[in-house]
Design a protein around this motif. Structure first.
Motif, PDB file in Angstrom:
ATOM      1  N   LEU A 105       0.827  -1.207   0.000  1.00 22.37           N
ATOM      2  CA  LEU A 105       0.000   0.000   0.000  1.00 22.37           C
ATOM      3  C   LEU A 105       0.863   1.260   0.000  1.00 22.37           C
ATOM      4  CD1 LEU A 105      -2.807  -1.033   2.524  1.00 22.37           C
ATOM      5  CD2 LEU A 105      -2.866  -1.072   0.012  1.00 22.37           C
ATOM      6  N   THR A 106       1.942   1.247   0.776  1.00 25.28           N
ATOM      7  CA  THR A 106       2.867   2.382   0.801  1.00 25.28           C
ATOM      8  C   THR A 106       4.290   1.834   0.732  1.00 25.28           C
ATOM      9  OG1 THR A 106       2.927   2.387   3.231  1.00 25.28           O
ATOM     10  CG2 THR A 106       1.324   3.845   2.150  1.00 25.28           C
ATOM     11  N   TRP A 107       5.214   2.695   0.264  1.00 26.65           N
ATOM     12  CA  TRP A 107       6.592   2.282   0.031  1.00 26.65           C
ATOM     13  C   TRP A 107       7.560   3.320   0.576  1.00 26.65           C
ATOM     14  CZ3 TRP A 107       7.909  -2.384  -2.250  1.00 26.65           C
ATOM     15  CH2 TRP A 107       6.833  -3.106  -2.785  1.00 26.65           C
ATOM     16  N   LYS A 108       8.727   2.838   1.032  1.00 24.33           N
ATOM     17  CA  LYS A 108       9.773   3.720   1.535  1.00 24.33           C
ATOM     18  C   LYS A 108      11.103   3.326   0.884  1.00 24.33           C
ATOM     19  CE  LYS A 108      12.117   5.177   5.807  1.00 24.33           C
ATOM     20  NZ  LYS A 108      11.942   6.611   5.544  1.00 24.33           N
ATOM     21  N   ARG A 109      11.821   4.320   0.408  1.00 22.71           N
ATOM     22  CA  ARG A 109      13.157   4.078  -0.129  1.00 22.71           C
ATOM     23  C   ARG A 109      14.119   3.948   1.040  1.00 22.71           C
ATOM     24  NH1 ARG A 109      16.976   7.889  -0.946  1.00 22.71           N
ATOM     25  NH2 ARG A 109      15.416   9.542  -0.970  1.00 22.71           N
TER      26      ARG A 109
END
Length: 291
Positions: free
Chosen positions: A89-93
């Motif tokens: 649903l959400t992503w972080k680098r």
């Protein structure tokens, strides 16, 4: 009719990394009923992305990892890792390799360990291996795959696989060596296959074992780990620098390794699609497949 969750990673035309989640589909005919697109590379959206790979944590299906290659404003290559802990649903680098790195690959081990490989050419082509012990949220400083030969020049197209029962890591790559100059021929580059392994979560890797069945050139495919901890890898031959293989036919081979020895290569198939890289996959469930 059985329905399930299918997750597919893709790169759209503008180079923005997008995850397409197909939440309902028919197992029999794969007719898609519902899809959702999620913006993965939002934190790196100003750069185009290519060669993306995805992995799913075998102990936490909500933990996804995507590795990709980004082209910087200077035209240099860099590799990037994006992590999701909520099913995409959400992503972080969480990792950027720096400029001069390409050919990303990513794989989960056991106990939420994640491993990432990339080929970096700042000085010469070396394979960096990064390790995360917390689902990809933080990373160690990279380890390097040692060279296998004093005439070693570079690696190319690395991939990695992890034995999820032991966290033993296998890294496969093309291995370019330069033979000493002989009369009028000068130095000659030979393209072989190298496989290295680590049993301490990627802190140290073995001197690579080298495969060179003939005087043809070889390009690495990828490596997978079977139940029972045996690594199986693919590679193919070609005869000239423009990738055209001998007599217009490319031969795909496979071999296996326990990290100490390599089996005799086995013939898989011949084909004439010169630009296509063939990848292996393995079903680790041990269950019989029913259509």
């Amino acid at each position: 009719m059985k329905k399930s969750l299918l997750v597919v990673g893709m790169v759209i035309q503008s180079g923005i990394l997008v995850l397409a989640q197909i939440s309902e589909y028919s197992k029999l005919n794969l007719n898609i009923y519902k899809t959702n697109a999620v913006f993965v590379s939002r934190e790196f959206s100003h750069l185009p992305h290519v060669e993306c790979y995805m992995a799913v944590n075998p102990e936490d299906e909500m933990n996804l990892a995507v590795a990709s290659m980004a082209v910087t404003e200077k035209g240099e290559l860099s590799t990037v890792v994006f992590i999701s802990v909520n099913g995409g649903l959400t992503w972080k680098r969480t990792l950027v390799s720096g400029e001069g790195c390409s050919d990303p690959w990513i794989a989960f081990g056991k106990n939420d360990h994640l491993f990432f490989s990339t080929l970096c050419t700042v000085k010469d082509a070396k394979i960096r291996i990064y390790h995360s012990a917390d689902k990809g949220l933080t990373w160690t400083n990279p380890s390097l795959i040692p060279v296998a030969d004093t005439n070693h020049r570079s690696f190319d197209h690395p991939s990695l696989a992890v034995d999820i029962s032991t966290n033993k890591i296998y890294v496969l790559a093309s291995h370019v060596v330069v033979s000493p100059a002989t009369n009028e021929t000068g130095n000659r580059a030979r393209f072989t296959i190298a496989i290295s392994s680590s049993e301490d979560n990627g802190r140290n890797f073995s001197i690579p074992l080298v495969v060179s069945p003939s005087n043809l050139k070889y390009q690495a495919g990828n490596v997978v780990v079977l139940p029972g901890s045996k690594a199986v890898f693919s590679f193919f031959d070609f005869a000239s620098p423009d990738w055209n293989s001998l007599l217009g036919v490319r031969t795909l081979w496979s071999a296996s390794s326990d990290g100490n020895t390599i089996s005799r290569p086995s013939f898989v198939v011949q084909y004439s699609d010169f630009r296509n890289l063939t990848h292996l996959a393995v079903d680790i469930s041990g269950k019989e497949f029913n259509n």
